[in-house]
Enzyme design. Structure first.
Site, short mmCIF file in Angstrom:
data_model
loop_
_atom_site.label_atom_id
_atom_site.label_comp_id
_atom_site.label_asym_id
_atom_site.label_seq_id
_atom_site.Cartn_x
_atom_site.Cartn_y
_atom_site.Cartn_z
N SER A 1 0.28 3.23 -11.29
CA SER A 1 1.50 2.72 -10.69
C SER A 1 2.38 2.09 -11.76
O SER A 1 1.99 1.94 -12.91
CB SER A 1 1.18 1.68 -9.62
OG SER A 1 0.95 0.42 -10.22
N LYS A 2 3.57 1.72 -11.34
CA LYS A 2 4.53 1.15 -12.28
C LYS A 2 4.00 -0.09 -13.00
O LYS A 2 4.39 -0.39 -14.11
CB LYS A 2 5.81 0.78 -11.54
CG LYS A 2 6.61 2.00 -11.16
CD LYS A 2 7.84 1.62 -10.38
CE LYS A 2 8.55 2.89 -9.93
NZ LYS A 2 9.36 2.72 -8.77
N ARG A 3 3.13 -0.78 -12.34
CA ARG A 3 2.58 -2.00 -12.93
C ARG A 3 1.65 -1.70 -14.10
O ARG A 3 1.30 -2.58 -14.86
CB ARG A 3 1.80 -2.79 -11.88
CG ARG A 3 2.65 -3.24 -10.71
CD ARG A 3 1.81 -4.03 -9.72
NE ARG A 3 1.26 -5.22 -10.35
CZ ARG A 3 1.78 -6.44 -10.23
NH1 ARG A 3 2.86 -6.60 -9.50
NH2 ARG A 3 1.23 -7.47 -10.82
N ASP A 4 1.24 -0.45 -14.22
CA ASP A 4 0.30 -0.10 -15.28
C ASP A 4 0.98 0.24 -16.59
O ASP A 4 0.43 0.95 -17.42
CB ASP A 4 -0.56 1.09 -14.84
CG ASP A 4 -1.35 0.77 -13.59
OD1 ASP A 4 -1.96 -0.31 -13.56
OD2 ASP A 4 -1.33 1.57 -12.65
#
Length: 465
Positions: free
Chosen positions: A238-241
């Site tokens: 995900s974008k958080r990664d």
RNA sequence: GGCCCCAUCGUCUAGCGGUUAGGAUCCAUGGUUUUCAUCCAUGUUACCGGAGUUCGAGUCUCCGUGGGGUCACCA
């Protein structure tokens, strides 16, 4: 003829996971001298945007994966889909369903409470009579009510899904707009796709699409469902990664060939080979060799690959690429010297640019620890003597500068470090970096002496006795 | 929860019934390099568990466990 396709929905940037499946598709078509088509899935007018579409195309352009023929936009094919809906209605393979969204919701909650699979119950499948007032019907396709829907997946093997798992799904919304599973099947068939390579998350769409294929009498393509890429915690990326937008890699100084090489090895391999040029990938890739299991996203190897590709990139191309990172070596006669001095210590173009600036820009301050160590003792005298020797010898080449260093070591009967350390700090500001003879050859005698003199002045100011 | 899929070093992977389980990355150590990086060498680390089948199982079967995906008038 082999035809593959990539079919993103324009709701955001191109994701690295998407790029991998696109790469697999692209390689499959290229390997078989077939076609690779691009289709924009924009049937959901509310969610898609032109910016997203452009961003996706731009990313494809950056990695150099060209598509064949015109880009297909589903939003421009509504008439076509309508024709097929009409056809199915006439053939009694689809029907109007007057169930309201509220009623559907109640049904779903009820099924959930009973811990059943939530699905449409088929109440309008064979409906005869007067439809309820005030509700625009959706069109549902008649899916088989019993038996098994089976297909052979090129990655996973044989997949069997009970017909009871597939309900009479909606093919046209109340406003008449066709839905995903319906248009995908039609487009893939009409565009002549022979190999459908896509993410694992589409596995459950496949039986639905097969229902459409069968209802419309189309030939089935070969399906390949590629397992997802997970983050380091084993969850979906995900974008958080960190970076998931393909174009972020460009900004971070990665080379497209490194990214592609990295991605192709996620879920595919060829023996022990790690480095693949595009040509080699094309020659060796076969979607039937794709691994079943998911892989974790870890950038270590990408960094290593990027370093490898930078080291082996021709100077002229590097000069061009570096421009976007604040270094313009165009027309600089020291360009190749500069690059050979720095190429091997920049894992990204960002780092390479930094390394170059470290040489071209005179140090504004000296690293405290390095200065303390290098500028002590007789450093001042040695530097001064070295500057004098340079002024006299006027070396211009790397070799010539090296000889002067050898000479002072000999004359003064000192170790190489005695001149090397203070000289390095004078020139670079710290104790690390490229070879000194290389650096001096790039700077030239006068700039070298200038930096040495500045260092001597600093030593005098800070080490007064 | 139902259904489907998956399971070898930390990570990417090779293996396709008999191997000292291989490579790469990462990490550590040593060598080369005036430094750093590169490069080279060496090393640590893996078959999820349990039953079966078999002379023999990482490889085949089943069960379990763990992980993932999916259950829309989104795509």
């Amino acid at each position: 003829m082999t035809t593959t396709r990539f079919a993103p929905s324009p709701t955001g940037y191109l994701h690295v996971g998407g790029l991998r499946t696109a790469l697999f598709s692209w390689l499959t078509s290229r390997h078989n001298k077939g076609e690779f088509l691009l289709r924009i899935e924009d049937t959901d007018m509310a969610r898609n945007s032109k910016e997203a579409k452009d961003a996706i195309l731009k990313a494809f352009d950056w990695v150099g994966m060209g598509c064949d023929g015109e880009v297909v936009y589903q939003s421009k094919r509504f008439d076509l889909y309508e024709k097929y809906i009409e056809q199915l209605l006439v053939e009694d393979k689809a029907y109007k369903c007057y169930m309201s969204k509220d009623e559907l919701e109640i049904l779903r909650e009820d099924q959930m409470a009973k811990k059943e699979r939530t699905r449409y119950d088929g109440r309008y499948r064979d409906f005869i009579g007067t439809p309820p007032e005030g509700v625009d019907p959706v069109i549902r396709i008649k899916a088989p009510r019993q038996g098994t829907i089976s297909f052979v997946d090129g990655v996973k093997g044989e997949i069997n899904i009970a017909a009871t798992e597939v309900d009479d799904f909606v093919i046209a919304r109340a406003d008449g707009a066709p839905t995903y599973n319906f248009v995908v099947a039609i487009d893939d068939a009409l565009m002549g796709c022979t190999e459908v390579i896509r993410g694992d998350d589409h596995l459950y769409n496949t039986p639905k699409q097969i229902v459409v294929y069968k209802a419309l009498g189309f030939d089935l393509p070969n399906f390949y469902h590629v397992a997802m890429i997970h983050n380091e915690q084993g969850k979906k990326l995900s974008k958080r990664d960190g970076a998931t937008d393909v174009m972020e890699y460009k900004t971070m100084g990665y080379l497209p060939e490194a990214l592609l090489n990295f991605l192709v090895r996620l879920g595919w391999s060829h023996g022990d080979q790690e480095i693949f040029s595009l040509e080699e990938m094309i020659a060796l890739f076969d979607p039937n060799d794709i691994n079943k299991s998911s892989s974790n996203y870890n950038l270590d190897k990408l960094l290593w690959l990027n370093a490898h590709y930078i080291k082996n990139k021709p100077d002229s191309e590097l000069v061009e690429l570096l421009k976007e990172f604040g270094v313009d070596l165009e027309g600089n006669d020291k360009a190749s010297l500069l690059l050979s001095a720095t190429k091997e210590r920049g894992k990204t173009l960002v780092e390479l640019a930094e390394q170059i600036k470290l040489i071209t820009d005179a140090p504004t301050q000296y690293d405290e620890k390095s200065a303390k160590k290098a500028f002590k003792g007789e450093a001042k005298e040695i530097l001064s003597a070295f500057a004098d020797m340079l002024a006299l010898a006027k070396p211009t080449s790397k070799e010539a500068f090296h000889s002067v260093m050898e000479k002072i070591v000999e004359d003064k009967e000192i170790g190489f470090g005695k001149i090397g350390m203070p000289l390095r700090v004078s020139l670079m500001g710290s104790m690390t970096g490229s070879g000194l003879d290389e650096i001096m050859a790039i700077l030239g005698v006068s700039e070298t002496i200038k930096r040495i003199e500045k260092a001597i002045a600093t030593i005098k100011a800070n080490f007064v006795m």
